[in-house]
Design an enzyme around this catalytic site. Structure first.
Site, mmCIF file in Angstrom:
data_model
loop_
_atom_site.group_PDB
_atom_site.id
_atom_site.type_symbol
_atom_site.label_atom_id
_atom_site.label_comp_id
_atom_site.label_asym_id
_atom_site.label_seq_id
_atom_site.Cartn_x
_atom_site.Cartn_y
_atom_site.Cartn_z
ATOM 1 N N TRP A 102 0.795 -0.892 -0.323
ATOM 2 C CA TRP A 102 -0.116 -0.072 0.055
ATOM 3 C C TRP A 102 0.763 1.712 -0.038
ATOM 4 O O TRP A 102 0.209 2.089 -0.498
ATOM 5 C CB TRP A 102 -1.478 0.269 0.948
ATOM 6 N N LYS A 103 1.629 0.929 0.288
ATOM 7 C CA LYS A 103 2.867 2.019 -0.038
ATOM 8 C C LYS A 103 2.553 3.117 1.625
ATOM 9 O O LYS A 103 2.156 3.291 2.354
ATOM 10 C CB LYS A 103 2.815 2.211 -1.271
ATOM 11 N N GLY B 264 4.315 1.708 -11.085
ATOM 12 C CA GLY B 264 3.777 3.249 -11.069
ATOM 13 C C GLY B 264 3.321 3.736 -12.093
ATOM 14 O O GLY B 264 3.156 4.724 -11.882
ATOM 15 N N SER C 187 3.263 -2.985 -12.139
ATOM 16 C CA SER C 187 1.657 -2.693 -12.889
ATOM 17 C C SER C 187 1.483 -3.845 -12.958
ATOM 18 O O SER C 187 0.550 -3.924 -13.861
ATOM 19 C CB SER C 187 2.132 -1.472 -13.912
ATOM 20 N N GLU D 182 11.048 -6.779 -9.461
ATOM 21 C CA GLU D 182 9.947 -5.761 -9.838
ATOM 22 C C GLU D 182 11.253 -4.455 -10.888
ATOM 23 O O GLU D 182 12.345 -4.179 -10.031
ATOM 24 C CB GLU D 182 10.059 -4.796 -8.795
ATOM 25 N N GLU E 269 11.783 1.972 -4.079
ATOM 26 C CA GLU E 269 11.397 3.469 -3.719
ATOM 27 C C GLU E 269 13.230 3.710 -2.693
ATOM 28 O O GLU E 269 12.917 4.592 -1.969
ATOM 29 C CB GLU E 269 9.708 3.319 -3.545
ATOM 30 N N GLY F 151 1.146 -2.839 -6.126
ATOM 31 C CA GLY F 151 1.481 -1.197 -5.548
ATOM 32 C C GLY F 151 -0.294 -0.953 -6.069
ATOM 33 O O GLY F 151 -1.159 -0.957 -5.521
ATOM 34 N N GLY F 152 0.138 -0.019 -6.922
ATOM 35 C CA GLY F 152 -1.791 0.832 -7.079
ATOM 36 C C GLY F 152 -3.231 -0.718 -6.851
ATOM 37 O O GLY F 152 -3.991 -0.067 -6.384
ATOM 38 N N HIS G 168 13.022 -2.677 -1.365
ATOM 39 C CA HIS G 168 11.832 -1.811 -2.632
ATOM 40 C C HIS G 168 12.378 -0.884 -3.280
ATOM 41 O O HIS G 168 13.373 0.130 -2.528
ATOM 42 C CB HIS G 168 10.994 -1.504 -2.270
HETATM 43 C C1 PEP Z 1 5.140 -1.825 -5.935
HETATM 44 O O1 PEP Z 1 5.224 -0.519 -5.281
HETATM 45 O O2 PEP Z 1 6.271 -2.660 -5.600
HETATM 46 C C2 PEP Z 1 3.968 -2.096 -7.571
HETATM 47 C C3 PEP Z 1 4.789 -2.949 -8.537
HETATM 48 O O3 PEP Z 1 3.693 -0.779 -7.394
HETATM 49 P P1 PEP Z 1 2.709 -0.992 -9.021
HETATM 50 O O4 PEP Z 1 2.082 -2.027 -9.131
HETATM 51 O O5 PEP Z 1 2.146 0.028 -8.471
HETATM 52 O O6 PEP Z 1 3.495 -0.986 -10.108
#
Ligand code: PEP
Length: 251
Positions: free
Chosen positions: A11-12, A174, A214, A168, A98, A235-236, A96
């Site tokens: 959920w970040k 994202g 994504s 990832e 980020e 994520g999203g 991660h």
């Molecule tokens: C993530 O934050 O690990 C991720 C994959 O984000 P998203 O699905 O939004 O690309």
């Protein structure tokens, strides 16, 4: 942990407490008999509340998005592994992209975090993945191999066997751009081969390797159908109960 299908929601820095509880309730209600394991990684402030929601559902587990490398002390604003354990956390996302980018987390630091998480009996979800620049240079396989080597390959077989890996590609996180199912499969296959070379076939075939970047209801089924993809770190799309439910149902 033996290889299994996993849908993990990261959920970040989204959802306040009540939004997080409502989201967890909807996902838990949806996950009465999923084909794989569901993992939720809410913000720290919602961990305890989300744990209350999911604790009687064996199919849904709680993850933290990070932990500090030290066990305790003068680290203002940080969260220790024991604090996470006390609120029911069983998994910790480590590395991660980020955090690698914004908090300058290095492969060496991540190796220490992995050790700490394992030493406390929790399961690291170790993230790896390359930037667009590296992908375009064609060195992505070596780059990811080096991330694994520097952060994980000091582990014994028995410790390595507990890990979950999440591939990832940064260019897909994202951005709405997803790696093609073939690109995901290629990387996952090469990670598995690397694990067989470094450890053995049992480790390689027993490790869950998730794809992240994504993932959404429209692409989850095709990506998850690839032989070496064991689910997703999302994520999203994990912020909408309906979308995440559809992703869970894509196994
Ligand atoms: C993530 O934050 O690990 C991720 C994959 O984000 P998203 O699905 O939004 O690309």
């Amino acid at each position: 942990m033996s290889r299994q299908l996993i849908a993990a929601g990261n959920w970040k820095m989204n959802t306040n407490y009540s939004e997080g509880i409502a989201l967890a309730e909807q996902i838990s209600k949806h996950s009465t008999d999923p084909k794989g394991l569901v993992i939720l990684a809410p913000p720290f402030t919602s961990l305890q509340g989300v744990n209350e929601v999911i604790k009687d559902n064996n199919h849904v587990k709680l993850a933290a998005q990070n932990c500090h490398v030290k066990e305790k002390g003068a680290y203002t604003g940080e969260i220790s592994i024991d604090m996470l354990i006390a609120v029911g956390v069983e998994y910790v996302i480590i590395g991660h992209s980020e955090r690698r980018e914004h908090n300058k987390e290095s492969n060496e630091l991540l190796a220490k975090k992995v050790d700490l998480v394992l030493s406390k009996g929790l399961i690291p979800i170790f993230c790896c993945g390359e930037s667009l620049e590296i992908r375009e240079a064609g060195t992505h396989i070596d780059f990811v191999a080096n991330q694994l080597k520097e952060s994980l390959f000091h582990l014994s077989s028995s410790d390595f066997a507990k890990l979950v890996i999440a591939y990832e590609p940064i260019w897909a996180i994202g951005t709405g751009v997803t790696a093609s199912p073939e690109q995901a499969q290629d990387m996952h296959q090469s990670i598995r081969k690397l694990l067989a070379d470094q450890y053995d076939e049992a480790i390689a075939n027993g490790t869950s390797i998730l794809y992240g970047g994504s993932v959404k209801p429209a692409n989850a089924k095709e990506i998850f159908s690839k032989a070496d993809v064991d689910g997703g770190l999302v994520g999203g799309a994990s912020l909408k109960a309906g979308d995440f439910g559809d992703i869970i149902d894509s196994f």
